[in-house]
Design an enzyme around this catalytic site. Structure first.
Site, PDB file in Angstrom:
ATOM      1  N   LYS A   1      19.285  -2.159 -23.404  1.00  0.00           N
ATOM      2  CA  LYS A   1      17.904  -1.923 -22.974  1.00  0.00           C
ATOM      3  C   LYS A   1      16.939  -3.060 -23.336  1.00  0.00           C
ATOM      4  O   LYS A   1      17.019  -3.624 -24.422  1.00  0.00           O
ATOM      5  CB  LYS A   1      17.367  -0.613 -23.604  1.00  0.00           C
ATOM      6  CG  LYS A   1      17.926   0.651 -23.021  1.00  0.00           C
ATOM      7  CD  LYS A   1      17.762   0.789 -21.525  1.00  0.00           C
ATOM      8  CE  LYS A   1      16.380   1.148 -21.059  1.00  0.00           C
ATOM      9  NZ  LYS A   1      15.875   2.425 -21.444  1.00  0.00           N
TER      10      LYS A   1
ATOM     11  N   SER B   1      16.538  -0.272 -27.482  1.00  0.00           N
ATOM     12  CA  SER B   1      16.764   1.139 -27.786  1.00  0.00           C
ATOM     13  C   SER B   1      17.634   1.273 -29.025  1.00  0.00           C
ATOM     14  O   SER B   1      18.467   0.411 -29.308  1.00  0.00           O
ATOM     15  CB  SER B   1      17.462   1.791 -26.588  1.00  0.00           C
ATOM     16  OG  SER B   1      18.186   2.925 -26.974  1.00  0.00           O
TER      17      SER B   1
ATOM     18  N   GLU C   1       3.636  -0.010 -21.042  1.00  0.00           N
ATOM     19  CA  GLU C   1       3.629   1.456 -21.057  1.00  0.00           C
ATOM     20  C   GLU C   1       2.560   1.998 -21.994  1.00  0.00           C
ATOM     21  O   GLU C   1       1.816   2.917 -21.670  1.00  0.00           O
ATOM     22  CB  GLU C   1       4.989   1.990 -21.519  1.00  0.00           C
ATOM     23  CG  GLU C   1       6.125   1.743 -20.540  1.00  0.00           C
ATOM     24  CD  GLU C   1       7.454   2.109 -21.175  1.00  0.00           C
ATOM     25  OE1 GLU C   1       7.846   3.267 -21.080  1.00  0.00           O
ATOM     26  OE2 GLU C   1       8.086   1.216 -21.788  1.00  0.00           O
TER      27      GLU C   1
ATOM     28  N   THR D   1       0.894  -1.161   0.000  1.00  0.00           N
ATOM     29  CA  THR D   1       0.000   0.000   0.000  1.00  0.00           C
ATOM     30  C   THR D   1       0.924   1.200   0.000  1.00  0.00           C
ATOM     31  O   THR D   1       2.029   1.139   0.564  1.00  0.00           O
ATOM     32  CB  THR D   1      -0.927   0.070   1.234  1.00  0.00           C
ATOM     33  OG1 THR D   1      -0.121   0.195   2.399  1.00  0.00           O
ATOM     34  CG2 THR D   1      -1.819  -1.152   1.349  1.00  0.00           C
ATOM     35  N   HIS D   2       0.512   2.280  -0.650  1.00  0.00           N
ATOM     36  CA  HIS D   2       1.401   3.443  -0.810  1.00  0.00           C
ATOM     37  C   HIS D   2       2.717   3.034  -1.492  1.00  0.00           C
ATOM     38  O   HIS D   2       3.724   3.699  -1.329  1.00  0.00           O
ATOM     39  CB  HIS D   2       1.725   4.110   0.527  1.00  0.00           C
ATOM     40  CG  HIS D   2       0.524   4.554   1.298  1.00  0.00           C
ATOM     41  ND1 HIS D   2       0.008   5.818   1.204  1.00  0.00           N
ATOM     42  CD2 HIS D   2      -0.288   3.883   2.162  1.00  0.00           C
ATOM     43  CE1 HIS D   2      -1.051   5.930   2.000  1.00  0.00           C
ATOM     44  NE2 HIS D   2      -1.255   4.767   2.583  1.00  0.00           N
TER      45      HIS D   2
END
Lengths: 501, 501, 501, 501
Positions: free
Chosen positions: A288, A282, A295, A159-160
């Site tokens: 990468k 990339s 996303e 949580t948080h």
């Protein structure tokens, strides 16, 4: 009758820039509902014949022309012309050119483009909704299978975005299952609205022709008729807004899922690895491996939400009846449904091929005091001190451990005694063994007793229940799909008969 | 235990600006759910006793303190203190101060603020939803009554805000009835989601205490339990988003209604007059009578839509589990429901007292060729020329009339002949009488035959059907309300018993 | 003249529900601009006197009453009454009651509430804008100082939330500085629009009274006059929308900052620790230290965005001139500016007290191939092979390392040779030493040569430049603030003189 | 190097559904910036040569290949392939295939797709902005000309869509001119941000290659360089959001204009008629002449606003640095700018050809007490009674007139006396002549004295001022356009030289 055959009282054609502004984009979208428009024309023609408004011979000619335009369309040879404004006039013009004005000119009897476009869009939307639900059901099944596999895979619950309490991966998977099931139900509800016949509302006031709205409803597989003709025309944006709202919530769920996975696949969390076939690299940084799929899922969520805003903001303040503004809601019908379908497909593939790093999950669930609540609960149960006090003792214990840079696994009974003294002025009678046992996260999960908790036995029940639920839902969905298929088959067989007669 | 009694592992209080930022606004909203929080505490306490987690004596003490805080609250003497962060800690602190830490410190056993806040908001939301539905049903009844009164009140139907075809005021009223009934059903659906028990989800992972979620569900009148504890905590924004979407669509309907009325009450349209008690004047222009109510309704629609976007945009991209962001959705719970309730009340009053200018409506329906479609239909029926041709002839007729500045009522048979010649090269055999009759709008409405058209017999059927529908809906609504009342009564009687014991 | 002294042509008071709907919420917001309304009244009164529309004696009486109402207000004794609709009528009614209708009744000469409310809101908005800019400048200074401190603090730079290339904390801080400077400029631009005098536009058409709009502009410190009176009244929502758009972008920056910090403060990233005075704990999990402040910042961003949408969606489709809908934009004026001010304050405190874990940052920058691009660049420079080829070799090197579970620090020259052979069929002539040196991230940063790169010398230049920029901006801001203060002082001194006369 | 030549460390291609999801839509948009991408490649290549990173021979080869791809593109023969992901890799792949990896593989030295895409979009956006401003300037000129023509064309001014006070059509036209001028300035401001060089920011951290960002800035006609490389990459959505906010406000102005015209062209208002070349008819109702253009303008406003929401909602909560989400903002770049350009074009044509019904405007301005405020002002001036009292007298006069169904032109001195008696208990000494004169709207406009009022002399001043303003603005705009053209020419001439060498 020259180029622009629909002039009514107007004496001029649109200027070039007006035509561009009004038609150019829109007709691109219209080209996606040519099939639906033809089907609608067929049902309307059959109804005109059955109600005696046109003769069988006339119906035959028109249906022949419609058959022809469909063939051309399927061969990619039927291009919509902007000067005929939209798909409806393009098809009608084709029919008139084919069979002559004397007969073709009767096709548009007892209807208007206002009800025609709603019809076309509903024929499309109900298909899209069914496809979305098929894919969503598949995702739900995938998540249920994975949940079953990971009933005992311990992971940190957050949580948080801070370690809260240990849960299991199955618990996490079934949380999403429950969200998706609610999405399923909301979208099903919208289907009920969408699958009502709008045809026969005409421009807004029905017609003096003795049309049969029941007949077209049957021919087109609708579940009923949307009655008040002014309401039909006014509701064009409403059905879309309802659908977009429900799809927005679904996409929000996918975006939360994405966020979880984006975090878990960072070097820092390291809890899962994506299959290379769902990652990109990339152009400059050769090391990468980027989680582009999730996303973009998060990004596309904003797109879907923005289309919901578009539809609500657009309708706000419009008077009743049809207004051209509503044309601007058309792209959403196609863009959003396609986006949602692709999203569900890619989620299913990506999650199915996910590599779970169980060891890292376990490690994170252990090292950072996720079981502090269990300890507090235990202290209360064992010694009778109130929870608010044990909460304070354990808080102090953790604070001290942080100061001394001790991990949860390194805390010992002396630390607890010290904390207890600080808070209540005396030691608390718990053994080193008990302390260690409670701080161990596997026990933690097994100790959970409440309905819906991550305890494997609880999660198993939820899996069982939801498996039945989704089976039931898929059965009903298949029945709805079959109903549409049968109506379509029947429509085509009647047409064939007429054409042969 | 000093001021900030909940410190856990933290060593400092919040800075002034952090406290202001985090708590100051929020606690204002919390002060609106003190009742709900106390009720939730009561049910939780009874459950703790019934499951043996606390003793009856302890329960009695705590319940006594809760009774006391409710009394204080009702007298306006219980003010929430920002240093205790929220309503939950304020109430818990009160209980602890009242009955001592030894007992009061047990109140928070087996729960978390995460499930507590969802509980409080649901207790409130279900009440708000019911109130909204009661008011919406009332509006529907008002519209149905007015429709009955105006079955034969002819008015111009508009598309593109241009005269399209004559309809009746009853047709217009029932169009809104159908919209409102869909709104009713959507909101009812959300109630099913809202009226599930979240309590016992705790922070996200349930609890090791032997709590009974069924018990609290029964005590609080819930229809069921939302099971997966991670899902419960994650769903806080979802139930709100669903409700806000449905209320946004309702408000869009009210804003479209408003736009209709704003136009109709202009000097230019002159079709209705508002009662002076629903109008305002100007501080500078003494002749003004402004339709402020309907303008503000249109304005408030944007507010409700904006709250929907807030909730979706806020949740987008959040990981699963509780996050503080969600606090920012709290104002919508109160602001939007209050706005919707006030909107429905004021709409009901305003529409009930509306003065209808039947003569002006009729005049506008006659003068501007609204029956041109009837004429085209008639030409086709009478002479057998296709609709697309008669459409063209009538279009020409109107164009010529406009050039000669003739009204629809001034057009004669010669005009028709001339138009016919222009289009098909020959006159058309229709009599002057027939022409006049068809252009007359009363006939127009009576001639309409299609299901859902403005023909009074069609509208009557819709009124009848919808009256039954709303009666059925009101009955079910009342049953839901009664269920809540009974649960509340039973809860209080059990408490009384315990307190007396 | 009884209770509702402004009746115009209306014969009835508003019904209870209409009054509630129209006034009850709104007058709460009005109570926040009582000072502004009084100031506007004072300037208007002085102008009426100076242009000879009222006598000095009359002006004196009115000014006396205004002074009195301000005193009462400051003592908390002036409560706005809903039956007088808004702050304007409440103040005017007070003046009339105080000095009699004969004189007080002249106060509203040559103006309308339409220009009055815009005036009040602009007087408030310009003050709010200045306060926001003062706080924003402070944040910029804080970030610049921290950047200076951390010129050589190496951290992992992320794209796609995956390790990309090493940057420095100073580079990160100055990126935000550049964003904030653009925010500053956008908001300054809006100030230019806001600080134009609307008074004298009256309802929409100006007035036949010989008022002087230049006079009130001077008295109130405006930089100019917004001329076309219809434009003034229509622009009420526009100035707000412009401001809200600019503040939305500012808040988006704060939310991105928040997201960075939320991630960095997780156990997994561990790069920063918040001071306990900016963190909260859990009511159930004693070990929790939650980043509530930055979460809520992210949440409040959605709120500000939603207010922007409210204003745009509301204005869309409204005709020109004033409409009641615009009242619904009023809350944003107060809510958003307060939220932004609090946000800036809390960000400043939180960032100032942030504990940076340099070691962890360094470690993360080293271990995961962040310098792969440097290696590819080096191979190209050293051996002349094209970048696209060296990119491929390094990609292969990393892939192999991952398979063998080697960290970047463990890769050796043999690994490179192997990768080279795989890609170009032969070894590449680089030494072990060179390889190690290039893979070392400190060198990486120093090697960066391009303008704006994380190279400390580049970042230093940016710090220098921006320090000058913000100093210049603060000077201009102070000049604007002083201009307003002086106008206010002068206004009060003229009033004092008149009162003494 | 096979198909997917950019594999880095990844071992698999994307699955079909991942490729569809990630690339299929996006590459359609990329196909709109092929020109920009080639131009960017050219400038980058020249810079690589001038800084000695590649040789002149290498530059020549690469530039030759780029020339070739541009030719192919212009002939419609260069199709982007999804397997190469985007425009950047497609162009790079073409170059490599053309000149071999040995040379072509050097093209991507010292840059990344992250800065490349921002470059391409800015090259496009600055062009779009300039085109928008050219069209907006044209609209402003059209409105100014029409204002000049209609300085004395009296029309009713509306507030709350009720007759308020007479204004002139010139006053109305210039109100929009002022709005459009503010739009112009806001968009100009965004140009300053957009026309900064992002190239050289690379992935986020600049580069170790000795590139010259000044050189590419000069070659591409940028006004400066956006420095901090992390800021560059992070700002991708910000520049768009700023532009979309400014275009949203512009569209809101067009939608308000549309609403005015939609109302004015109703049968009921009848104040203007659209040229037939800007109207459409109905497929069923032959008499219809619908204002589709202005309706769709209003509809498209919601679309533009929705894209603003998309961009803000999308960026909210993203960490700094590039993330794939941002790809989803790409469509807005093209869709919104095209929509705005088409909107301005169509508005210009439509308003230029508008037929004004002066007589109807005058009639509406006279008949409904629009000059009541003038009368109240006059009573006050003539007799010295306070405005608040004369407001009340005139309000009573109007109320009585409405009861007796009198128009403003039928009111006489007895009516005034009666009203006066009712309010102040005595008659007021005004003559019948005075009363009639004041109630006459032509006088009304001439009597207006205040700055910015509809008095023709005031409006003339505003026209004059704004004409100068727009001339100045157009001059500066032309200078900016020329600067870009010259840079483009120079770039091409350098390339020609290199190719010839």
């Amino acid at each position: 009758m020259e180029d622009k055959f629909l002039t009514g009282r107007l004496e001029k054609k649109l200027t070039k820039e007006a035509l561009e502004f009004l038609v150019l984009d829109d007709i691109e979208w219209d080209s996606k509902i040519i099939e639906e428009d033809i089907t609608g024309n067929e049902a309307h023609t059959l109804m005109l014949w059955k109600t005696g408004i046109i003769s069988k011979q006339e119906a035959k000619k028109i249906l022949g022309a419609l058959e022809k335009v469909r063939d051309l369309h399927r061969e990619g040879k039927f291009k919509l012309k902007p000067e005929f404004e939209d798909v409806h006039l393009n098809v009608e013009k084709f029919v008139i050119d084919e069979v002559g004005m004397e007969i073709g000119g009767k096709l548009h009897t007892g209807r208007s483009r206002n009800d025609q476009i709603i019809l076309d869009l509903r024929l499309r939307l109900r298909k899209e909704i069914n496809e979305i639900l098929v894919l969503l059901a598949k995702v739900i099944r995938t998540f249920l299978s994975l949940a079953e596999e990971h009933l005992e895979t311990v992971m940190p619950g957050y949580t948080h975005l801070q370690h809260a309490q240990p849960i299991t991966l199955a618990h996490w998977f079934t949380a999403y299952v429950e969200m998706f099931l609610r999405d399923f139900e909301r979208i099903e509800k919208t289907y009920q609205f969408v699958n009502l016949n709008p045809l026969g509302a005409c421009a807004l006031a029905g017609t003096s022709w003795p049309i049969s709205r029941e007949e077209t409803a049957n021919l087109l597989g609708f579940d009923g008729i949307q009655e008040n003709s002014l309401d039909v025309v006014t509701s064009r944006g409403e059905e879309l807004a309802e659908l977009l709202a429900n799809l927005s919530i679904l996409m929000v769920h996918l975006s939360r899922l994405s966020e979880d996975l984006i975090l878990w696949t960072t070097y820092e969390f390291g809890m899962v690895t994506f299959d290379d076939s769902y990652a990109m690299t990339s152009s400059i940084m050769p090391q990468k491996k980027n989680p582009d799929v999730v996303e973009l899922l998060r990004g596309k969520t904003s797109m879907v939400i923005s289309q919901l805003l578009l539809s609500l903001c657009l309708m706000k303040g419009l008077p009743s009846g049809y207004l051209k503004d509503l044309q601007e809601t058309k792209p959403a019908v196609f863009k959003v449904t396609e986006t949602v379908k692709r999203s569900l497909q890619v989620v299913n593939g990506l999650v199915s091929t996910l590599k779970i790093n169980k060891q890292r999950m376990f490690e994170l669930a252990v090292c950072n005091f996720s079981t502090a609540t269990d300890l507090a609960d235990f202290l209360t149960r064992k010694t009778g001190i109130p929870f608010r006090v044990s909460h304070s003792i354990v808080g102090t214990l953790v604070r001290n451990a942080f100061k001394e840079r001790k991990k949860a696994t390194e805390v010992n009974i002396e630390d607890l005694k010290k904390a207890s003294k600080e808070v209540i002025g005396k030691e608390i009678s718990v053994s080193e063994e008990e302390l260690k046992k409670v701080l161990n996260q596997t026990t933690s999960i097994k100790l959970k007793k409440s309905l819906g908790s991550p305890n494997p036995s609880e999660v198993s029940k939820i899996i069982e229940k939801n498996r039945k639920k989704i089976e039931e839902k898929e059965k009903n969905l298949q029945a709805r799909i079959n109903k549409l298929l049968k109506a379509e088959e029947k429509l085509q067989s009647i047409i064939k008969e007429v054409l042969k007669s």
